[in-house]
Design a protein around this motif. Sequence first.
Motif, PDB file in Angstrom:
ATOM      1  N   PRO A 119      17.873  -0.451  -0.119  1.00 38.49           N
ATOM      2  CA  PRO A 119      17.014  -1.153  -1.080  1.00 38.49           C
ATOM      3  C   PRO A 119      15.536  -1.079  -0.709  1.00 38.49           C
ATOM      4  CG  PRO A 119      18.991  -2.424  -0.670  1.00 38.49           C
ATOM      5  CD  PRO A 119      19.032  -1.282   0.296  1.00 38.49           C
ATOM      6  N   GLU A 120      15.223  -1.060   0.566  1.00 41.16           N
ATOM      7  CA  GLU A 120      13.813  -0.985   0.977  1.00 41.16           C
ATOM      8  C   GLU A 120      13.176   0.376   0.725  1.00 41.16           C
ATOM      9  OE1 GLU A 120      16.435  -2.035   2.796  1.00 41.16           O
ATOM     10  OE2 GLU A 120      16.236  -1.428   4.916  1.00 41.16           O
ATOM     11  N   ASP A 121      13.958   1.341   0.280  1.00 40.33           N
ATOM     12  CA  ASP A 121      13.400   2.633  -0.124  1.00 40.33           C
ATOM     13  C   ASP A 121      12.898   2.597  -1.566  1.00 40.33           C
ATOM     14  OD1 ASP A 121      16.097   4.167   1.654  1.00 40.33           O
ATOM     15  OD2 ASP A 121      14.013   4.017   2.312  1.00 40.33           O
ATOM     16  N   THR A 122      13.139   1.510  -2.257  1.00 37.91           N
ATOM     17  CA  THR A 122      12.682   1.365  -3.640  1.00 37.91           C
ATOM     18  C   THR A 122      11.167   1.440  -3.705  1.00 37.91           C
ATOM     19  OG1 THR A 122      14.595   0.054  -4.300  1.00 37.91           O
ATOM     20  CG2 THR A 122      12.594  -0.187  -5.616  1.00 37.91           C
ATOM     21  N   ALA A 123      10.658   2.369  -4.516  1.00 38.88           N
ATOM     22  CA  ALA A 123       9.222   2.589  -4.628  1.00 38.88           C
ATOM     23  C   ALA A 123       8.977   3.681  -5.651  1.00 38.88           C
ATOM     24  CB  ALA A 123       8.636   3.011  -3.280  1.00 38.88           C
ATOM     25  N   VAL A 124       7.718   3.866  -5.991  1.00 32.10           N
ATOM     26  CA  VAL A 124       7.306   5.061  -6.718  1.00 32.10           C
ATOM     27  C   VAL A 124       6.955   6.116  -5.674  1.00 32.10           C
ATOM     28  CG1 VAL A 124       5.691   6.081  -8.344  1.00 32.10           C
ATOM     29  CG2 VAL A 124       6.447   3.707  -8.654  1.00 32.10           C
ATOM     30  N   TYR A 125       7.540   7.274  -5.822  1.00 36.86           N
ATOM     31  CA  TYR A 125       7.335   8.351  -4.872  1.00 36.86           C
ATOM     32  C   TYR A 125       6.365   9.382  -5.448  1.00 36.86           C
ATOM     33  CZ  TYR A 125      10.999   6.647  -1.800  1.00 36.86           C
ATOM     34  OH  TYR A 125      11.738   5.889  -0.927  1.00 36.86           O
ATOM     35  N   TYR A 126       5.414   9.780  -4.629  1.00 33.69           N
ATOM     36  CA  TYR A 126       4.397  10.737  -5.021  1.00 33.69           C
ATOM     37  C   TYR A 126       4.376  11.908  -4.044  1.00 33.69           C
ATOM     38  CZ  TYR A 126       2.460   6.558  -7.337  1.00 33.69           C
ATOM     39  OH  TYR A 126       2.269   5.429  -8.094  1.00 33.69           O
ATOM     40  N   CYS A 127       3.974  13.061  -4.544  1.00 34.56           N
ATOM     41  CA  CYS A 127       3.703  14.169  -3.634  1.00 34.56           C
ATOM     42  C   CYS A 127       2.214  14.482  -3.692  1.00 34.56           C
ATOM     43  CB  CYS A 127       4.532  15.400  -3.977  1.00 34.56           C
ATOM     44  SG  CYS A 127       4.225  16.107  -5.600  1.00 34.56           S
ATOM     45  N   ALA A 128       1.746  15.098  -2.645  1.00 37.15           N
ATOM     46  CA  ALA A 128       0.329  15.455  -2.545  1.00 37.15           C
ATOM     47  C   ALA A 128       0.168  16.494  -1.457  1.00 37.15           C
ATOM     48  CB  ALA A 128      -0.519  14.218  -2.211  1.00 37.15           C
TER      49      ALA A 128
ATOM     50  N   GLU B 128       0.831  -1.191   0.000  1.00 36.12           N
ATOM     51  CA  GLU B 128       0.000   0.000   0.000  1.00 36.12           C
ATOM     52  C   GLU B 128       0.877   1.257   0.000  1.00 36.12           C
ATOM     53  OE1 GLU B 128      -3.938  -1.636   2.406  1.00 36.12           O
ATOM     54  OE2 GLU B 128      -2.681  -0.078   3.275  1.00 36.12           O
ATOM     55  N   ARG B 129       0.289   2.318  -0.486  1.00 37.95           N
ATOM     56  CA  ARG B 129       0.969   3.605  -0.427  1.00 37.95           C
ATOM     57  C   ARG B 129       1.179   4.001   1.022  1.00 37.95           C
ATOM     58  NH1 ARG B 129      -0.002   6.902  -4.995  1.00 37.95           N
ATOM     59  NH2 ARG B 129      -2.093   5.998  -4.947  1.00 37.95           N
TER      60      ARG B 129
ATOM     61  N   TRP C 188      -1.944  12.107   8.271  1.00 37.50           N
ATOM     62  CA  TRP C 188      -3.237  11.757   8.848  1.00 37.50           C
ATOM     63  C   TRP C 188      -4.401  11.869   7.865  1.00 37.50           C
ATOM     64  CZ3 TRP C 188       0.284  15.236  10.702  1.00 37.50           C
ATOM     65  CH2 TRP C 188       0.100  16.572  10.319  1.00 37.50           C
ATOM     66  N   ASP C 189      -4.160  12.367   6.659  1.00 40.26           N
ATOM     67  CA  ASP C 189      -5.297  12.573   5.754  1.00 40.26           C
ATOM     68  C   ASP C 189      -5.017  12.225   4.313  1.00 40.26           C
ATOM     69  OD1 ASP C 189      -5.143  16.222   5.231  1.00 40.26           O
ATOM     70  OD2 ASP C 189      -3.616  14.651   5.132  1.00 40.26           O
ATOM     71  N   TYR C 190      -3.982  11.432   4.044  1.00 47.31           N
ATOM     72  CA  TYR C 190      -3.661  11.191   2.639  1.00 47.31           C
ATOM     73  C   TYR C 190      -4.458  10.047   2.032  1.00 47.31           C
ATOM     74  CZ  TYR C 190      -0.875   7.024   3.763  1.00 47.31           C
ATOM     75  OH  TYR C 190      -0.462   5.780   4.170  1.00 47.31           O
ATOM     76  N   ARG C 191      -4.985   9.150   2.866  1.00 47.24           N
ATOM     77  CA  ARG C 191      -5.643   7.959   2.319  1.00 47.24           C
ATOM     78  C   ARG C 191      -6.879   8.282   1.510  1.00 47.24           C
ATOM     79  NH1 ARG C 191      -3.294   6.442   7.065  1.00 47.24           N
ATOM     80  NH2 ARG C 191      -1.991   4.587   7.012  1.00 47.24           N
ATOM     81  N   ALA C 192      -7.507   9.397   1.777  1.00 41.16           N
ATOM     82  CA  ALA C 192      -8.717   9.775   1.049  1.00 41.16           C
ATOM     83  C   ALA C 192      -8.428  10.638  -0.172  1.00 41.16           C
ATOM     84  CB  ALA C 192      -9.668  10.519   1.978  1.00 41.16           C
ATOM     85  N   TYR C 193      -7.162  10.919  -0.432  1.00 41.60           N
ATOM     86  CA  TYR C 193      -6.781  11.765  -1.558  1.00 41.60           C
ATOM     87  C   TYR C 193      -6.875  10.961  -2.841  1.00 41.60           C
ATOM     88  CZ  TYR C 193      -4.016  15.141  -4.235  1.00 41.60           C
ATOM     89  OH  TYR C 193      -3.586  16.062  -5.145  1.00 41.60           O
ATOM     90  N   ASN C 194      -7.493  11.545  -3.866  1.00 39.16           N
ATOM     91  CA  ASN C 194      -7.774  10.806  -5.098  1.00 39.16           C
ATOM     92  C   ASN C 194      -7.128  11.392  -6.343  1.00 39.16           C
ATOM     93  OD1 ASN C 194      -9.436   8.830  -3.872  1.00 39.16           O
ATOM     94  ND2 ASN C 194     -11.105  10.295  -3.797  1.00 39.16           N
ATOM     95  N   TYR C 195      -6.200  12.323  -6.203  1.00 43.85           N
ATOM     96  CA  TYR C 195      -5.647  13.012  -7.364  1.00 43.85           C
ATOM     97  C   TYR C 195      -4.142  12.784  -7.492  1.00 43.85           C
ATOM     98  CZ  TYR C 195     -10.193  15.230  -7.080  1.00 43.85           C
ATOM     99  OH  TYR C 195     -11.532  15.454  -6.996  1.00 43.85           O
TER     100      TYR C 195
END
Length: 120
Positions: A88-97, A44-45, A102-109
Amino acid sequence: QVQLVESGGGLVQAGGSLRLSCAASGRTSGYYYMGWFRQAPGKEREFVAAIRWIGGATYYTDSVKGRFTISRDTSKNTVYLQMNSLKPEDTAVYYCAPRAEWDYRAYNYWGQGTQVTVSS
């Protein structure tokens, strides 16, 4: 709404560094925080770091404390994530928002993000 473009990802060896950038445009007023988040394959993100736009207070997830630094340039509407001592565990796609832990899970953009790959 705000448009966000992430950049700066790449392939780096463990122990190396990268600096990610997030350029914001459009409706940038009214957002209190800007955060970085990441999603590894099959996971999960998750929250990485956030910065309060006014005042610059910063927040980090425990796994990156002391290695990553979030900063912002209000004149450029840009947020940065300096990543040092990469693992190596930092490997991921990184996003900004325009969200915090506490409030990113509901973000849809979410944007396209930027791929960070750390080789061992």
